[in-house]
Motif scaffolding. Structure first.
Motif, mmCIF file in Angstrom:
data_model
loop_
_atom_site.group_PDB
_atom_site.id
_atom_site.type_symbol
_atom_site.label_atom_id
_atom_site.label_comp_id
_atom_site.label_asym_id
_atom_site.label_seq_id
_atom_site.Cartn_x
_atom_site.Cartn_y
_atom_site.Cartn_z
ATOM 1 N N THR A 127 0.844 -1.183 -0.130
ATOM 2 C CA THR A 127 0.052 -0.033 -0.012
ATOM 3 C C THR A 127 0.963 1.287 0.301
ATOM 4 O OG1 THR A 127 -1.698 -0.942 1.227
ATOM 5 C CG2 THR A 127 -1.936 1.255 1.399
ATOM 6 N N ARG A 128 1.986 1.239 0.765
ATOM 7 C CA ARG A 128 2.831 2.392 0.850
ATOM 8 C C ARG A 128 3.421 2.818 -0.368
ATOM 9 N NH1 ARG A 128 6.649 1.044 5.582
ATOM 10 N NH2 ARG A 128 4.929 -0.128 6.427
ATOM 11 N N ILE A 188 0.833 4.431 -2.554
ATOM 12 C CA ILE A 188 0.637 5.826 -2.101
ATOM 13 C C ILE A 188 1.612 6.688 -2.650
ATOM 14 C CG2 ILE A 188 0.345 7.179 -0.094
ATOM 15 C CD1 ILE A 188 -1.261 5.264 1.368
ATOM 16 N N LEU A 235 1.378 9.865 -4.853
ATOM 17 C CA LEU A 235 1.965 11.164 -4.339
ATOM 18 C C LEU A 235 2.772 12.021 -5.376
ATOM 19 C CD1 LEU A 235 2.496 10.821 -0.679
ATOM 20 C CD2 LEU A 235 0.495 12.025 -1.652
ATOM 21 N N LEU A 246 1.194 27.486 -1.145
ATOM 22 C CA LEU A 246 0.236 27.166 0.012
ATOM 23 C C LEU A 246 -1.052 26.965 -0.525
ATOM 24 C CD1 LEU A 246 1.860 28.336 3.026
ATOM 25 C CD2 LEU A 246 1.548 25.958 2.268
ATOM 26 N N VAL A 299 -1.656 22.956 -1.351
ATOM 27 C CA VAL A 299 -2.403 22.566 -0.415
ATOM 28 C C VAL A 299 -3.772 21.759 -0.490
ATOM 29 C CG1 VAL A 299 -2.913 22.729 2.062
ATOM 30 C CG2 VAL A 299 -0.605 23.230 1.389
ATOM 31 N N PRO A 300 -4.536 22.705 -1.132
ATOM 32 C CA PRO A 300 -5.956 22.183 -1.238
ATOM 33 C C PRO A 300 -6.116 20.948 -2.448
ATOM 34 C CG PRO A 300 -5.738 24.639 -1.688
ATOM 35 C CD PRO A 300 -4.529 23.992 -1.441
ATOM 36 N N ILE A 328 -3.709 18.586 -2.769
ATOM 37 C CA ILE A 328 -3.262 17.450 -2.173
ATOM 38 C C ILE A 328 -4.009 16.836 -1.200
ATOM 39 C CG2 ILE A 328 -1.441 16.546 -0.672
ATOM 40 C CD1 ILE A 328 -0.272 16.963 -3.311
ATOM 41 N N ALA A 329 -4.495 18.034 -0.543
ATOM 42 C CA ALA A 329 -5.635 17.580 0.597
ATOM 43 C C ALA A 329 -6.937 16.994 -0.003
ATOM 44 C CB ALA A 329 -6.162 18.688 1.501
ATOM 45 N N LEU A 388 -5.652 13.018 -1.293
ATOM 46 C CA LEU A 388 -4.920 12.185 -0.230
ATOM 47 C C LEU A 388 -5.911 10.921 -0.022
ATOM 48 C CD1 LEU A 388 -2.791 13.750 2.408
ATOM 49 C CD2 LEU A 388 -2.392 12.115 0.652
ATOM 50 N N VAL A 389 -7.146 11.246 0.432
ATOM 51 C CA VAL A 389 -8.044 10.194 1.037
ATOM 52 C C VAL A 389 -8.487 9.388 -0.237
ATOM 53 C CG1 VAL A 389 -10.353 9.895 2.111
ATOM 54 C CG2 VAL A 389 -8.836 11.551 2.768
ATOM 55 N N TRP A 446 -5.583 6.961 -0.984
ATOM 56 C CA TRP A 446 -5.595 5.984 -0.026
ATOM 57 C C TRP A 446 -6.504 4.947 -0.076
ATOM 58 C CZ3 TRP A 446 -9.401 5.143 3.868
ATOM 59 C CH2 TRP A 446 -9.114 4.221 4.733
ATOM 60 N N SER A 488 -5.313 1.196 -0.808
ATOM 61 C CA SER A 488 -5.305 -0.017 0.226
ATOM 62 C C SER A 488 -6.316 -1.038 0.157
ATOM 63 C CB SER A 488 -5.876 0.876 1.802
ATOM 64 O OG SER A 488 -6.954 1.324 1.654
ATOM 65 N N GLY A 489 -6.842 -1.099 -1.225
ATOM 66 C CA GLY A 489 -8.039 -2.113 -1.401
ATOM 67 C C GLY A 489 -7.048 -3.450 -1.755
ATOM 68 N N ASP A 490 -7.727 -4.631 -1.769
ATOM 69 C CA ASP A 490 -7.195 -5.745 -2.155
ATOM 70 C C ASP A 490 -7.096 -5.819 -3.645
ATOM 71 O OD1 ASP A 490 -7.191 -6.748 0.358
ATOM 72 O OD2 ASP A 490 -9.108 -7.545 0.412
ATOM 73 N N ALA A 540 -3.633 31.955 3.324
ATOM 74 C CA ALA A 540 -2.886 30.642 3.328
ATOM 75 C C ALA A 540 -2.547 30.027 4.390
ATOM 76 C CB ALA A 540 -1.537 30.978 2.212
ATOM 77 N N LEU A 583 -5.614 28.622 6.124
ATOM 78 C CA LEU A 583 -6.095 27.477 5.342
ATOM 79 C C LEU A 583 -5.225 26.329 5.738
ATOM 80 C CD1 LEU A 583 -7.329 26.163 2.706
ATOM 81 C CD2 LEU A 583 -5.208 26.587 1.637
ATOM 82 N N LEU A 611 -6.883 23.043 7.947
ATOM 83 C CA LEU A 611 -6.723 21.693 7.409
ATOM 84 C C LEU A 611 -5.904 20.977 8.323
ATOM 85 C CD1 LEU A 611 -5.889 22.144 3.613
ATOM 86 C CD2 LEU A 611 -8.151 21.369 4.835
ATOM 87 N N ARG A 632 -5.390 -0.616 7.807
ATOM 88 C CA ARG A 632 -5.208 0.083 6.521
ATOM 89 C C ARG A 632 -5.484 1.702 7.117
ATOM 90 N NH1 ARG A 632 -8.857 -3.508 2.632
ATOM 91 N NH2 ARG A 632 -7.388 -5.014 2.184
ATOM 92 N N GLU A 672 -2.159 3.642 7.516
ATOM 93 C CA GLU A 672 -1.302 4.228 6.404
ATOM 94 C C GLU A 672 -1.999 5.583 6.083
ATOM 95 O OE1 GLU A 672 0.974 3.228 4.821
ATOM 96 O OE2 GLU A 672 1.276 1.164 5.484
ATOM 97 N N LEU A 673 -3.192 5.654 6.074
ATOM 98 C CA LEU A 673 -3.781 7.204 5.858
ATOM 99 C C LEU A 673 -3.308 8.105 6.762
ATOM 100 C CD1 LEU A 673 -5.654 8.739 4.379
ATOM 101 C CD2 LEU A 673 -7.521 8.058 5.512
#
Lengths: 380, 332
Positions: A285-286, A289, A293, A353, A357-358, A360-361, A364-365, A368, A372-374, B9, B12, B16, B49, B52-53
């Motif tokens: 998984t890592r 990810i 990234l 920033l 940042v928005p 990546i934010a 990210l989820v 992941w 992380s799925g099989d 910034a 923000l 977050l 799992r 990891e997140l």
């Protein structure tokens, strides 16, 4: 090379190849991303260079301006005040000034009319020196055309144009008209001995506050405005406009974030298969990810570079045609001026920033979740 | 004053980070209560799992916080022109009571995040994730810090009024006033340099011993903290005057300005790195005896000590260069 660096290089290598495999989709993403960066960067670069321009212009302004206030309005000031200010210790010189505004009904523009301090700039009786904006507004066809000014219906006064200012000082002189004192008093009907305001220069800038305090004790009916007050006001004004544009851009950023999150979570069947195969051949998984990234990082880097470079060209080569009306304000006679290119680390960091940042934010989820799925569940 | 792009910034990032911290905190409570690797249930698998997140999110937050720390100081410096009496970051931070606490909290969050990431890295080295409970216990302690940072920062920016007359760094960092900043400034330059040199020798000795014998990392962590404190004192009392070439200017923020070639960054970045890695080495050495880590962890701790010493050496070199290249003569 350490194992860590080798791993990162291999991941970057793989990611680039995988990005290239889905060219169309990624180019669209980078393009939208770059537009968001471009909008914000243009606003920031433009506001920053306006701030720089004002502080450059104000560097030669007098430290203190004294105005007489009657019934809450600025009134004509007695020339004797200048002598009194001049007596305060630390004041190098104090001079009364004559200046005002003239509304030109023919073109609907306001001119700044001034009696110059510098003897070389004082025009002959009956003639004026004008900024580059006035002949432009009036549409003068040939040099040496006389300037007719009308104060009220039926009134007409003729001035010869002695010369016009160069446009390199346009920000300050575009709407300026210089007269000599007699013409000025005659034109505006101002009695002798009265002036618009008084300006004082101070040798040591650290003493300005004390001098203002002493002056307002001696002359309580006067208002003292310092150069740093003016500079601060301009800074705040441009900061505020920049912030307002950025806040408006926030709606755009939000839309983009939703778009990016959607894109990251709704992977195509082919991408799902790719991740499934990677996991089946032993990636954990890592690693997935990390690879994703890298993908986000490369997309962000590309969009950031593209956005900032185009914004730089937009602002400094083309004069920011898209945002100029909001940021610099407008007037009938607006100076034509080129902005000095200037970008600093603070702006770039803020920009990064606010945009990266928005992104990546938002991704990210989803990343992941996919990673992380099989393998069989992802591929199915 | 919230309508400034750098402030937006910063807020923000703080927002977050708070969201991440809150969610991770909730997850941490779950882990502390139910974590059991022997459990084969679906819930445990999902928890595994989700770690990891959390790790990925926290790494991202730390990077953003590092950038935010730089931006915070940089922006405070630039905004000084908006306040009467302010000439550098100190004046801006002094505009209201939240400025300096916000800065200290930001530095605190940065160090806490660095330490947490080290724990995380060590935890992933072992096949059985031996430090998971420790890691999430520490995370729970970091959550309030992140929230306090965001809250203080918001209060600081909301209460920023440009009609406040603030004080300049030359007023704060003078031996004549009472307070910690002035205590730092009033230590004699000679004494402060001797102390710094002593701390440097102490760091080198404990670090050398720890590398040679493979123990005493706790002592090295202590030496790092001591070095950090004495280095900051030395920056205020003697290094800054050398950079300004003016014996009475002690401000530790003005050295970050472009007028002084951003020299401060050459001092602070290695110093912060050295301290973070050094303290982290001490912290990790507590877990050396865990069975599944016995193989890899000592090597990681050694690497950290080496890099930490390199950081302090970088700080030392920057200090020596500042003194050698200055036209100011304090001694002799």
């Amino acid at each position: 090379m350490t194992p860590w660096l080798r791993r990162q290089r291999a991941l970057a290598d793989y990611t680039l190849a995988s990005l290239a495999r889905r060219k169309g989709k990624n180019i669209a993403l980078v393009a939208v991303y770059a537009i968001v960066v471009f909008v914000l960067a243009s606003a920031m670069f433009f506001a920053a260079s306006l701030r720089l321009e004002t502080s450059a212009v104000l560097r030669d302004a007098p430290e203190v301006t004294v105005q007489k206030i009657t019934m809450g309005r600025q009134d004509l000031i007695d020339g004797a005040v200048a002598d009194e200010i001049g007596k305060i210790r630390g004041v190098t010189s104090a001079k009364p000034r004559l200046w005002g505004y003239y509304y030109d009904r023919i073109v609907g523009a306001n001119y700044t009319v001034m009696v110059p301090d510098d003897p070389e700039m004082i025009p002959e009786p009956g003639s004026v020196i004008v900024g580059e904006g006035i002949p432009r507004a009036r549409g003068f066809k040939w040099s040496g055309a006389p300037l007719f000014l009308s104060r009220y219906e039926g009134d007409l006064k003729r001035f010869n144009v002695a010369r016009a200012f160069e446009s390199d000082s346009a920000l300050m002189t575009s709407d300026l008209m210089l007269m000599n004192e007699t013409d000025f008093r005659d034109f505006f009907e101002i009695p002798a001995g009265l002036y618009t305001d008084v300006v004082a220069t101070v040798r040591n800038p650290n003493e300005v506050a004390t001098i203002v305090e002493k002056g307002s004790n001696a002359l309580p009916q006067m208002r003292f405005v310092t150069r740093s007050d003016i500079e601060r006001t301009y800074q705040k004004l441009f900061d505020w406009r920049e912030g307002l544009l950025a806040a408006l851009a926030a709606a755009g950023i939000l839309a983009f974030v939703i778009f990016a999150a959607e894109k990251a979570s709704g992977l195509s069947a082919e991408e799902m298969r790719e991740i499934g195969i990677l996991k089946a051949v032993g990636w954990d998984t890592r690693d997935v990810i990390a690879m994703k990234l890298w993908e986000g990082g490369l997309v962000s880097l590309g969009a950031f570079l593209l956005g900032t470079v185009t914004a730089f060209a937009h602002v400094f080569f083309f004069g920011a045609p898209l945002f100029a009306p909001i940021l610099k304000g407008w007037a009938v006679i607006y100076p034509d001026f080129a902005l000095a290119p200037h970008v600093d680390g603070l702006e770039l960091l803020t920009l990064a920033l606010l945009t990266i940042v928005p992104y990546i934010a938002a991704t990210l989820v989803p990343i992941w979740r996919v990673a992380s799925g099989d393998p069989d569940a992802v591929m199915r | 004053m919230i309508f400034q792009t750098p402030i937006m910034a910063l807020l923000l990032v703080a927002g977050l980070a708070s969201l991440t911290a809150l969610w991770s905190g909730g997850f941490a409570v779950q882990v502390l209560r139910r974590w059991n690797l022997a459990d084969m249930s679906r819930a445990q698998l999902q928890r595994e799992r989700a770690t990891e997140l959390v790790s990925t999110l926290f790494a991202a937050v730390m990077l953003a916080e590092l950038a935010a720390l730089l931006l915070f100081v940089f922006n405070a410096d630039r905004m000084a022109s908006l306040f009467v009496g302010a000439m550098c970051a100190v004046g801006t931070l002094n505009v209201n009571g939240y400025g300096f606490p916000a800065l200290y909290l930001k530095i605190g969050v940065f160090f806490a995040a660095v330490l947490w990431l080290m724990l995380d890295r060590a935890d992933r080295m072992g096949r059985d994730y031996p430090l998971t409970r420790v890691k999430y216990g520490v995370l729970l302690a970091i959550v309030p810090l992140v929230l306090a940072d965001a809250g203080t920062e918001l209060a600081y920016f909301l209460n920023m009024h440009t009609d406040v007359i603030t004080s300049c760094c030359s007023k704060l960092f003078t031996p004549a006033n009472a307070g910690l900043a002035n205590e730092m400034a009033s230590i004699g330059p000679g004494a402060s340099l001797w102390l710094l040199g002593g701390a440097g020798v102490f760091v080198a000795a404990t670090g050398g011993f720890a590398l040679w014998r493979g123990r005493g990392f706790g002592l090295y962590a202590l030496a790092s903290v001591l070095m950090f404190a004495l280095a900051l004192t030395a920056v205020v009392s003697v290094i800054s005057p050398y950079i300004y070439e003016y014996p009475n200017h002690h401000c530790p923020f003005c050295i970050l300005k472009p007028e002084y070639n951003y020299y401060g960054y050459a001092l602070y970045i290695p110093l912060f790195l050295g301290t973070g890695l050094g303290v982290g080495a001490g912290m990790l050495s507590l877990f050396r005896s865990r069975e599944s880590l016995a193989e890899k962890l000592p090597a990681m701790i050694r690497r950290q000590v080496i890099w930490s010493m390199a950081g302090f050496a970088g700080f030392g070199l920057a200090t020596l260069y500042a003194i050698a290249s200055s036209n100011l003569i304090i001694f002799g």
